[in-house]
Design a protein around this motif. Structure first.
Motif, PDB file in Angstrom:
ATOM      1  N   GLY A   1       0.834  -1.195   0.000  1.00 41.21           N
ATOM      2  CA  GLY A   1       0.000   0.000   0.000  1.00 41.21           C
ATOM      3  C   GLY A   1       0.872   1.249   0.000  1.00 41.21           C
ATOM      4  N   TYR A   2       0.225   2.356  -0.057  1.00 37.66           N
ATOM      5  CA  TYR A   2       0.928   3.642  -0.119  1.00 37.66           C
ATOM      6  C   TYR A   2       1.449   4.050   1.256  1.00 37.66           C
ATOM      7  CZ  TYR A   2      -0.474   4.382  -4.931  1.00 37.66           C
ATOM      8  OH  TYR A   2      -0.612   4.271  -6.291  1.00 37.66           O
TER       9      TYR A   2
ATOM     10  N   ALA B   1       2.505   7.312   4.183  1.00 41.36           N
ATOM     11  CA  ALA B   1       2.160   8.634   4.713  1.00 41.36           C
ATOM     12  C   ALA B   1       3.402   9.219   5.354  1.00 41.36           C
ATOM     13  CB  ALA B   1       1.032   8.522   5.730  1.00 41.36           C
TER      14      ALA B   1
ATOM     15  N   TYR C   1       4.641   3.017   5.685  1.00 42.31           N
ATOM     16  CA  TYR C   1       3.996   2.362   4.545  1.00 42.31           C
ATOM     17  C   TYR C   1       3.118   1.208   5.012  1.00 42.31           C
ATOM     18  CZ  TYR C   1       6.671   4.897   1.054  1.00 42.31           C
ATOM     19  OH  TYR C   1       7.187   5.892   0.252  1.00 42.31           O
TER      20      TYR C   1
ATOM     21  N   ALA D   1      -5.941   0.358   4.643  1.00 42.12           N
ATOM     22  CA  ALA D   1      -5.379   1.020   3.462  1.00 42.12           C
ATOM     23  C   ALA D   1      -5.445   2.541   3.611  1.00 42.12           C
ATOM     24  CB  ALA D   1      -6.159   0.594   2.211  1.00 42.12           C
ATOM     25  N   ASP D   2      -4.845   3.202   2.640  1.00 45.40           N
ATOM     26  CA  ASP D   2      -4.912   4.663   2.489  1.00 45.40           C
ATOM     27  C   ASP D   2      -4.416   5.414   3.720  1.00 45.40           C
ATOM     28  OD1 ASP D   2      -5.370   7.042   1.207  1.00 45.40           O
ATOM     29  OD2 ASP D   2      -7.532   7.046   1.537  1.00 45.40           O
TER      30      ASP D   2
ATOM     31  N   LEU E   1      -5.220   4.714   9.144  1.00 47.12           N
ATOM     32  CA  LEU E   1      -5.590   3.914   7.987  1.00 47.12           C
ATOM     33  C   LEU E   1      -7.078   3.575   8.065  1.00 47.12           C
ATOM     34  CD1 LEU E   1      -2.570   2.776   9.100  1.00 47.12           C
ATOM     35  CD2 LEU E   1      -2.701   1.657   6.882  1.00 47.12           C
TER      36      LEU E   1
ATOM     37  N   ASP F   1      -5.023   1.746  -3.706  1.00 44.69           N
ATOM     38  CA  ASP F   1      -5.745   2.025  -2.466  1.00 44.69           C
ATOM     39  C   ASP F   1      -5.103   3.138  -1.644  1.00 44.69           C
ATOM     40  OD1 ASP F   1      -3.461   0.754  -1.612  1.00 44.69           O
ATOM     41  OD2 ASP F   1      -4.473  -0.930  -0.644  1.00 44.69           O
ATOM     42  N   GLY F   2      -4.436   4.064  -2.325  1.00 42.04           N
ATOM     43  CA  GLY F   2      -3.813   5.177  -1.616  1.00 42.04           C
ATOM     44  C   GLY F   2      -3.682   6.384  -2.507  1.00 42.04           C
ATOM     45  N   LYS F   3      -2.951   7.382  -2.027  1.00 42.51           N
ATOM     46  CA  LYS F   3      -2.852   8.660  -2.722  1.00 42.51           C
ATOM     47  C   LYS F   3      -1.457   8.858  -3.301  1.00 42.51           C
ATOM     48  CE  LYS F   3      -6.325  10.716   0.278  1.00 42.51           C
ATOM     49  NZ  LYS F   3      -6.753   9.383   0.758  1.00 42.51           N
TER      50      LYS F   3
END
Length: 313
Positions: free
Chosen positions: A59-60, A62, A71, A108-109, A120, A284-286
């Motif tokens: 996943g992405y 932050a 992550y 996610a996200d 998340l 599923d992320g930015k």
């Protein structure tokens, strides 16, 4: 992804043209800061089988105010910690009680808060919740009354849309959901943004803008856009636009661009961005982010061999 229907404002609507291009190389003003490869080593991110020789990437991430990243590493059931330049700093493994059926990483996200927490969103069916990693590396879950697709944060609250399309604010400590008229970014700066066929609508206090979207290669065709947005500490709202143009019933053409709008309504041209997705991208992320307290945006891409992050100089 559509953000929000603009609130009524007395400011007259100013119409501008925003020219998007096919994906290409990022400009020289973007510097790659991270390349996090995949593998079995603890310092590497994990992958999951996706069928037909495709491996789903992690996943992405932050970015938190101390200039590090967390992550969502689903394959290794952990949150992986890295320095701004990609140095591995450790991990927080998720105990079974935070895993669906005791084994599946369904979060996610990730979105960072100003205090260094990372939040998340649950992807477990019929179980709307948030998972928060505190600055002291403690995990806590917060139940919510309904699912919310989180879009932006102002450092303390999170903003997004519920299942009925209402724009809402979420308290990440309690899970309380409140209907709002506008989103807020860094510094409590309010904005609304809507993506519709052929145009974007943006409001900020005293600013009311319409951006008519044009494909540089097919200027007569309609662009169907989606957007991501992030507010900088300087007050510039950065917007990443990805779009699809139907050239023929059998052929679709991708377009993309990144630009900013400041508090006075001044805006930049849309600059070219590389291909945003890959076969390994879980989606599923930015891609677009800005660290709290920073004015420099980042772009993250989950590629087939590594996660790459670039920062604007």
């Amino acid at each position: 992804m559509t953000l929000t229907t603009p609130a009524t404002t007395p400011a007259p609507t100013v119409v501008r043209t925003l020219v998007l291009s096919k994906p290409g190389r990022l400009g020289s003003s973007w510097q790659r800061t991270q390349k996090l490869s995949y593998g079995r080593d603890v310092a590497q991110l994990g992958t999951s089988p996706g069928g037909e020789n495709v491996a789903w990437g992690p996943g992405y991430g932050a970015q938190v105010p101390d200039r590090t990243w967390w992550y969502a590493d689903a394959a290794k059931r952990r949150l992986a910690h890295y320095g701004d330049r990609g140095r591995y700093l450790g991990q927080v493994k998720l105990p079974k009680k935070y895993l669906a059926q005791g084994q599946y990483f369904q979060w996610a996200d990730p979105i960072a808060l100003a205090d260094g927490s990372v939040v998340l969103t649950s992807t477990t069916v019929d179980s709307p919740a948030l998972l928060r990693l505190t600055p002291s590396r403690q995990l806590k879950t917060v139940s919510m009354a309904r699912y919310v697709h989180l879009v932006v944060g102002d450092g303390t609250s999170l903003y997004g849309f519920d299942a009925k399309g209402k724009q809402v604010r979420v308290n990440p400590l309690t899970g309380k959901i409140t209907t709002v008229k506008a989103f807020k970014g860094q510094g409590g700066r309010r904005f609304t943004l809507a993506a519709a066929a052929g145009h974007l609508l943006l409001t900020r206090p005293g600013v009311n803008l319409r951006f008519d979207l044009t494909d540089a290669d097919h200027p007569s065709l309609l662009v169907h856009p989606s957007v991501e947005a992030a507010m900088s500490s300087s007050g510039k709202l950065w917007i990443l636009v990805t779009g699809i143009v139907e050239v023929t019933p059998e052929e679709a053409h991708d377009v993309i661009g990144i630009f900013w709008v400041d508090a006075d309504g001044n805006s930049s041209p849309a600059r070219r961005v590389r291909t945003p997705t890959s076969e390994s991208d879980p989606g599923d992320g930015k891609h677009l982010g800005i660290r709290h307290g920073s004015s420099r945006p980042t772009l993250t891409f989950v590629d087939t061999d590594a996660v790459r992050t670039y920062r604007k100089n």
